[in-house]
Design a protein around this motif. Structure first.
Motif, short mmCIF file in Angstrom:
data_model
loop_
_atom_site.label_atom_id
_atom_site.label_comp_id
_atom_site.label_asym_id
_atom_site.label_seq_id
_atom_site.Cartn_x
_atom_site.Cartn_y
_atom_site.Cartn_z
N LYS A 253 0.77 -1.19 -0.05
CA LYS A 253 -0.15 -0.02 0.17
C LYS A 253 1.06 1.22 0.01
O LYS A 253 0.53 2.29 -0.80
N GLU A 254 1.94 1.15 0.80
CA GLU A 254 2.85 2.37 0.81
C GLU A 254 3.51 2.82 -0.60
O GLU A 254 3.79 3.93 -0.61
N ASN A 255 3.53 1.64 -1.37
CA ASN A 255 4.34 1.83 -2.79
C ASN A 255 3.42 1.88 -3.67
O ASN A 255 3.76 1.61 -4.88
N LYS A 256 2.07 2.09 -3.34
CA LYS A 256 0.97 2.06 -4.54
C LYS A 256 1.01 0.92 -5.42
O LYS A 256 0.94 0.87 -6.72
N ARG B 95 -12.01 -6.77 -7.29
CA ARG B 95 -12.03 -5.22 -6.80
C ARG B 95 -10.38 -5.00 -6.54
O ARG B 95 -10.29 -3.63 -6.40
N PHE B 96 -9.65 -5.80 -6.32
CA PHE B 96 -8.38 -5.59 -5.88
C PHE B 96 -7.35 -6.03 -6.86
O PHE B 96 -7.48 -7.20 -7.33
N TYR B 97 -5.94 -5.70 -6.88
CA TYR B 97 -4.83 -6.11 -7.76
C TYR B 97 -3.62 -5.88 -7.23
O TYR B 97 -3.28 -4.53 -6.69
N LEU B 98 -2.72 -6.51 -7.28
CA LEU B 98 -1.23 -6.45 -6.76
C LEU B 98 -0.27 -6.27 -8.04
O LEU B 98 -0.04 -7.10 -8.60
N GLN B 99 0.47 -5.12 -7.95
CA GLN B 99 1.20 -4.64 -8.72
C GLN B 99 2.44 -4.57 -8.38
O GLN B 99 2.89 -3.53 -7.89
N SER B 100 3.14 -5.80 -8.51
CA SER B 100 4.42 -6.06 -7.91
C SER B 100 5.73 -5.02 -8.63
O SER B 100 6.60 -4.92 -8.02
N ALA B 101 5.24 -4.68 -9.97
CA ALA B 101 6.09 -3.75 -10.45
C ALA B 101 6.66 -2.64 -9.76
O ALA B 101 7.65 -1.92 -9.72
N LYS B 102 5.49 -2.12 -8.83
CA LYS B 102 5.87 -0.90 -8.23
C LYS B 102 6.57 -1.03 -6.96
O LYS B 102 7.15 -0.20 -6.33
N ILE B 103 6.85 -2.39 -6.53
CA ILE B 103 7.57 -2.77 -5.42
C ILE B 103 9.17 -2.86 -6.02
O ILE B 103 10.03 -2.41 -5.51
#
Length: 204
Positions: free
Chosen positions: A8-11, A27-35
């Motif tokens: 969440k902190e890293n959008k 409704r939710f998605y994890l975008q690990s590229a932002k991590i």
């Protein structure tokens, strides 16, 4: 480590209306590229994952990741473990090992993803490694999407559509379980919203 807070902190923990690779909606998605765009954070997370694997005393020689999403996570995990790293990639929809990478007979591999959903891509990579004479000893991911049982996390269960080899361990920093809808029965669609696909396969 609170993985959800880090995402969440890293959008990287997205909320909206998403079309998943499976064709279902969420409704939710994890975008690990932002991590993984933050090398320091990526290194920290993979060092933690390496420590978890080390505690389990799993012996392996190399790490292999399926492209595209698993490459950065796999590379950083290999660096933290001091192991060799290779990756598989899709060519006309078929997963292949290219770029001069080789697998030695009896070489032990850990398959690493950024996120494990059902584990389909990880199993495609595992199949290639085994066909070339390697031995797959386990799987690893920054996050698990709730379909596969995680060896180092309590209260995770294997779902009916999980594809990972259940006889091998899966190591992860966290588990996320989101409600998923069939496209024909999606409450978000019924509200007039249109699903968006942010995954790596569309580069959107």
């Amino acid at each position: 480590m609170n993985l959800e807070q880090i995402y969440k902190e890293n959008k990287a923990f997205l909320e909206g209306h998403f079309l998943l690779s499976s064709g279902k909606h969420s409704r939710f998605y994890l975008q690990s590229a932002k991590i993984l765009e933050n090398p320091i954070l990526a290194s920290k997370l993979c060092e933690e994952l390496a420590a978890i694997i080390g505690e389990a005393r799993v012996e392996f020689n190399s790490i292999c990741s399926p492209a595209l999403g698993g490459i950065l996570a796999g590379y950083e995990l290999a660096r933290a473990c001091g192991k060799r790293f290779i990756f598989t990639e899709r060519v006309e929809g078929q997963m292949q090992l290219r770029r001069g990478f080789e697998v030695q007979k009896g070489e032990k591999f850990l398959i690493c993803e950024d996120i494990i959903t059902t584990g389909g891509s990880a199993m495609e990579s595992a199949k290639i490694i085994e066909e070339l004479g390697g031995i797959v000893v386990g799987f690893a991911a920054l996050a698990n999407r709730g379909f596969c049982k995680v060896t180092n996390l309590k209260d995770t269960q294997r779902k009916a559509n999980a594809k990972l080899n259940e006889n091998l361990p899966l190591f992860s920093l966290g588990n996320f379980e989101f409600e998923i809808y069939e496209s024909s029965d999606c409450p978000l669609c019924k509200q007039g919203s249109k699903a968006f696909k942010p995954g790596s396969r569309t580069n959107s």
